[in-house]
Design a protein around this motif. Structure first.
Motif, PDB file in Angstrom:
ATOM      1  N   ALA A   1     -10.589  12.561 -10.318  1.00 25.62           N
ATOM      2  CA  ALA A   1     -10.041  11.427 -11.064  1.00 25.62           C
ATOM      3  C   ALA A   1     -11.171  10.758 -11.858  1.00 25.62           C
ATOM      4  O   ALA A   1     -12.355  11.008 -11.604  1.00 25.62           O
ATOM      5  CB  ALA A   1      -9.398  10.435 -10.100  1.00 25.62           C
ATOM      6  N   PRO A   2     -10.836   9.909 -12.837  1.00 30.14           N
ATOM      7  CA  PRO A   2     -11.884   9.245 -13.627  1.00 30.14           C
ATOM      8  C   PRO A   2     -12.917   8.503 -12.789  1.00 30.14           C
ATOM      9  O   PRO A   2     -14.086   8.422 -13.177  1.00 30.14           O
ATOM     10  CB  PRO A   2     -11.083   8.276 -14.508  1.00 30.14           C
ATOM     11  CG  PRO A   2      -9.762   8.938 -14.686  1.00 30.14           C
ATOM     12  CD  PRO A   2      -9.491   9.612 -13.369  1.00 30.14           C
ATOM     13  N   ASP A   3     -12.509   7.981 -11.625  1.00 23.95           N
ATOM     14  CA  ASP A   3     -13.474   7.287 -10.770  1.00 23.95           C
ATOM     15  C   ASP A   3     -14.142   8.217  -9.770  1.00 23.95           C
ATOM     16  O   ASP A   3     -14.896   7.776  -8.905  1.00 23.95           O
ATOM     17  CB  ASP A   3     -12.816   6.120 -10.035  1.00 23.95           C
ATOM     18  CG  ASP A   3     -11.703   6.557  -9.087  1.00 23.95           C
ATOM     19  OD1 ASP A   3     -11.414   7.779  -9.022  1.00 23.95           O
ATOM     20  OD2 ASP A   3     -11.121   5.698  -8.397  1.00 23.95           O
TER      21      ASP A   3
ATOM     22  N   ARG B   1       0.911  10.660  -9.685  1.00 21.63           N
ATOM     23  CA  ARG B   1       0.678   9.977 -10.962  1.00 21.63           C
ATOM     24  C   ARG B   1      -0.688   9.313 -11.037  1.00 21.63           C
ATOM     25  O   ARG B   1      -0.942   8.479 -11.886  1.00 21.63           O
ATOM     26  CB  ARG B   1       1.776   8.927 -11.181  1.00 21.63           C
ATOM     27  CG  ARG B   1       3.157   9.555 -11.310  1.00 21.63           C
ATOM     28  CD  ARG B   1       4.202   8.504 -11.596  1.00 21.63           C
ATOM     29  NE  ARG B   1       5.532   9.108 -11.725  1.00 21.63           N
ATOM     30  CZ  ARG B   1       6.639   8.400 -11.948  1.00 21.63           C
ATOM     31  NH1 ARG B   1       6.570   7.074 -12.066  1.00 21.63           N
ATOM     32  NH2 ARG B   1       7.800   9.019 -12.046  1.00 21.63           N
ATOM     33  N   GLY B   2      -1.561   9.689 -10.179  1.00 22.45           N
ATOM     34  CA  GLY B   2      -2.927   9.185 -10.288  1.00 22.45           C
ATOM     35  C   GLY B   2      -3.374   8.305  -9.168  1.00 22.45           C
ATOM     36  O   GLY B   2      -4.000   8.624  -8.373  1.00 22.45           O
ATOM     37  N   GLY B   3      -2.798   7.293  -8.707  1.00 25.51           N
ATOM     38  CA  GLY B   3      -3.343   6.308  -7.779  1.00 25.51           C
ATOM     39  C   GLY B   3      -3.748   6.879  -6.439  1.00 25.51           C
ATOM     40  O   GLY B   3      -3.940   8.077  -6.276  1.00 25.51           O
ATOM     41  N   ARG B   4      -3.878   6.010  -5.487  1.00 20.93           N
ATOM     42  CA  ARG B   4      -4.266   6.417  -4.139  1.00 20.93           C
ATOM     43  C   ARG B   4      -3.144   7.233  -3.501  1.00 20.93           C
ATOM     44  O   ARG B   4      -1.977   6.888  -3.624  1.00 20.93           O
ATOM     45  CB  ARG B   4      -4.523   5.174  -3.275  1.00 20.93           C
ATOM     46  CG  ARG B   4      -4.957   5.496  -1.849  1.00 20.93           C
ATOM     47  CD  ARG B   4      -4.723   4.292  -0.943  1.00 20.93           C
ATOM     48  NE  ARG B   4      -5.306   4.466   0.369  1.00 20.93           N
ATOM     49  CZ  ARG B   4      -4.757   5.144   1.374  1.00 20.93           C
ATOM     50  NH1 ARG B   4      -3.585   5.739   1.206  1.00 20.93           N
ATOM     51  NH2 ARG B   4      -5.361   5.230   2.537  1.00 20.93           N
ATOM     52  N   ILE B   5      -3.510   8.308  -2.816  1.00 17.02           N
ATOM     53  CA  ILE B   5      -2.499   9.058  -2.077  1.00 17.02           C
ATOM     54  C   ILE B   5      -1.939   8.175  -0.975  1.00 17.02           C
ATOM     55  O   ILE B   5      -2.674   7.495  -0.269  1.00 17.02           O
ATOM     56  CB  ILE B   5      -3.070  10.365  -1.486  1.00 17.02           C
ATOM     57  CG1 ILE B   5      -4.332  10.105  -0.660  1.00 17.02           C
ATOM     58  CG2 ILE B   5      -3.347  11.376  -2.559  1.00 17.02           C
ATOM     59  CD1 ILE B   5      -4.815  11.309   0.087  1.00 17.02           C
ATOM     60  N   ARG B   6      -0.633   8.173  -0.849  1.00 15.36           N
ATOM     61  CA  ARG B   6       0.026   7.272   0.094  1.00 15.36           C
ATOM     62  C   ARG B   6       0.227   7.970   1.429  1.00 15.36           C
ATOM     63  O   ARG B   6       0.466   9.177   1.502  1.00 15.36           O
ATOM     64  CB  ARG B   6       1.367   6.809  -0.472  1.00 15.36           C
ATOM     65  CG  ARG B   6       1.228   5.998  -1.752  1.00 15.36           C
ATOM     66  CD  ARG B   6       2.564   5.425  -2.179  1.00 15.36           C
ATOM     67  NE  ARG B   6       3.052   4.449  -1.203  1.00 15.36           N
ATOM     68  CZ  ARG B   6       2.695   3.173  -1.182  1.00 15.36           C
ATOM     69  NH1 ARG B   6       1.824   2.716  -2.063  1.00 15.36           N
ATOM     70  NH2 ARG B   6       3.193   2.348  -0.281  1.00 15.36           N
ATOM     71  N   SER B   7       0.148   7.180   2.484  1.00 15.76           N
ATOM     72  CA  SER B   7       0.307   7.742   3.823  1.00 15.76           C
ATOM     73  C   SER B   7       1.692   8.345   4.009  1.00 15.76           C
ATOM     74  O   SER B   7       1.850   9.333   4.741  1.00 15.76           O
ATOM     75  CB  SER B   7       0.061   6.659   4.880  1.00 15.76           C
ATOM     76  OG  SER B   7       0.982   5.590   4.745  1.00 15.76           O
ATOM     77  N   THR B   8       2.705   7.763   3.340  1.00 15.30           N
ATOM     78  CA  THR B   8       4.051   8.318   3.476  1.00 15.30           C
ATOM     79  C   THR B   8       4.104   9.752   2.964  1.00 15.30           C
ATOM     80  O   THR B   8       4.771  10.601   3.549  1.00 15.30           O
ATOM     81  CB  THR B   8       5.060   7.457   2.706  1.00 15.30           C
ATOM     82  OG1 THR B   8       4.584   7.233   1.369  1.00 15.30           O
ATOM     83  CG2 THR B   8       5.265   6.121   3.389  1.00 15.30           C
ATOM     84  N   GLU B   9       3.361  10.023   1.886  1.00  9.42           N
ATOM     85  CA  GLU B   9       3.384  11.370   1.317  1.00  9.42           C
ATOM     86  C   GLU B   9       2.701  12.375   2.239  1.00  9.42           C
ATOM     87  O   GLU B   9       3.275  13.414   2.570  1.00  9.42           O
ATOM     88  CB  GLU B   9       2.699  11.390  -0.050  1.00  9.42           C
ATOM     89  CG  GLU B   9       2.677  12.788  -0.675  1.00  9.42           C
ATOM     90  CD  GLU B   9       1.900  12.866  -1.971  1.00  9.42           C
ATOM     91  OE1 GLU B   9       1.904  13.940  -2.586  1.00  9.42           O
ATOM     92  OE2 GLU B   9       1.283  11.853  -2.368  1.00  9.42           O
TER      93      GLU B   9
END
Length: 373
Positions: free
Chosen positions: A272-274, A282-290
């Motif tokens: 990712a860019p950071d 869609r880019g953000g932090r991977i969620r625990s639910t996923e």
């Protein structure tokens, strides 16, 4: 008093405990709001803080007008809550102890949960003493003791190396997202990382030679928590390593198997860019639910039907237990195991005492060799 310097998860934990005891510390049940509304009013309005117009922390209900049902619930509990000085009487405090011992369904709560909530209550009463609202902490005079906790990991349900590899393969077999998160789960096992550390792993943290062992230099974590508990309103918090100084790092040697996983991941997906290696669709932090849903699918694929209904490898965190167990069984010095896992030696002994005691014969053999020489 606690909020400004507490982590987001700690803030939420304090609020959760206070909600439980506050609903018990009332003078009547007459006119009591519906339990769900009362809990929501306390947790998300009375025990949650936001920045006011001047940038200062203030209780949310004092900054934002709550909905009518929430406002009515807050009014009821304000009118019927006990005075702090009344908690000096054991008959008034015991209902709170009973409440924190139970789940919402009336069944007994887990021992660790009871102890965690009791700590919050005790801290609140100590603060009341500090504010001269009580002369002493009344808990010290009540004949009530929290349950003894057994923190040791139940190794019957920790996957061994073969099963861990099968579970990782079952993740990889779940299409594009499984392929993307294959190395994420690999980090939990081969590097004994916390999921929040894996969510923050960056390309610059990785030393990945073409052959042999590599190294991860961990510097941060992204624990997931509700947006109402963070300083910036994001559903996760950017923090340093757990129980470490803010800018400290932890070097973790990683075996060739994980080196290969991470090299392949970077070659396929980049970063990712950071610099983060693992992201949501869609880019953000991977969620625990996923990743938890993906893990449960992997269990259904890799385990036998009877084992699926047991706690065997029940959650992704089981891979961290498996990784630490592997190091201990391999004969790695416990101090080094603790360092790699980010534990203190005392914490390692508390959770893995059974395994560590099982290595005594290996230690005795080494001492026999030394004495013989």
């Amino acid at each position: 008093m606690k909020w400004p310097n507490a982590s987001a998860k700690h803030r939420a934990g304090i609020a959760e405990a206070l909600v439980v005891v506050m609903t018990a510390l009332v003078t009547t049940r007459k006119g009591r709001p519906k339990p769900a509304i009362l809990r929501l009013a306390l947790r998300s309005w009375a025990f949650q803080m936001v920045k006011d117009d001047e940038g200062q922390w203030a209780v949310r209900k004092d900054v934002v007008d709550p909905p009518d049902d929430i406002s009515a619930a807050l009014g009821w509990v304000a009118a019927h809550s006990l005075k702090v000085r009344d908690l000096a009487q054991s008959d008034n405090l015991r209902p709170a102890l009973e409440a924190l011992s139970l789940k919402l369904n009336g069944r007994r709560a887990a021992d660790n949960t009871i102890n965690r909530k009791l700590t919050v209550l005790s801290n609140a009463l100590r603060y009341a003493v500090e504010r001269d609202l009580l002369t002493t902490n009344p808990l010290s005079r009540i004949d009530w003791h929290p349950p003894q906790t057994d923190d040791e990991v139940d190794f019957r349900y920790v996957p061994g190396p073969n099963l861990a590899r099968e579970l990782l393969a079952a993740v990889n077999a779940q299409g594009p997202r499984g392929e993307h998160l294959h190395a994420f789960f690999g980090c939990l096992y081969y590097a004994a990382m916390l999921p929040s550390e894996g969510a923050d792993l960056r390309k610059g943290d990785c030393r990945l030679p073409e052959k042999g062992w590599g190294e991860l230099v961990l510097a941060g974590s992204r624990p997931e928590v509700g947006a109402g508990w963070t300083d910036d309103g994001k559903p996760y918090e950017q923090r340093g390593l757990k129980r470490r100084a803010r800018r400290s790092t932890r070097s973790v040697p990683i075996p060739p198997a994980l080196v290969a996983l991470l090299r392949a991941h970077i070659a396929t997906y980049g970063a990712a860019p950071d610099g983060r290696l693992f992201t949501a669709v869609r880019g953000g932090r991977i969620r625990s639910t996923e990743y938890t849903e993906m893990w449960q699918e992997a269990r259904r694929s890799a385990l036998t039907a009877p084992d699926v209904g047991t706690p065997l490898a029940k959650v992704p965190y089981s891979l961290r237990h498996a990784g630490i167990s592997l190091l201990i069984k391999a004969g790695v010095d416990p101090v080094e195991v603790a360092r790699r896992a980010g534990h203190s030696p005392a914490v390692l002994w508390r959770f893995y005492a059974k395994l560590l005691r099982g290595q005594q014969q290996q230690a005795n053999d080494l001492i026999d060799v030394a004495l013989g020489e």
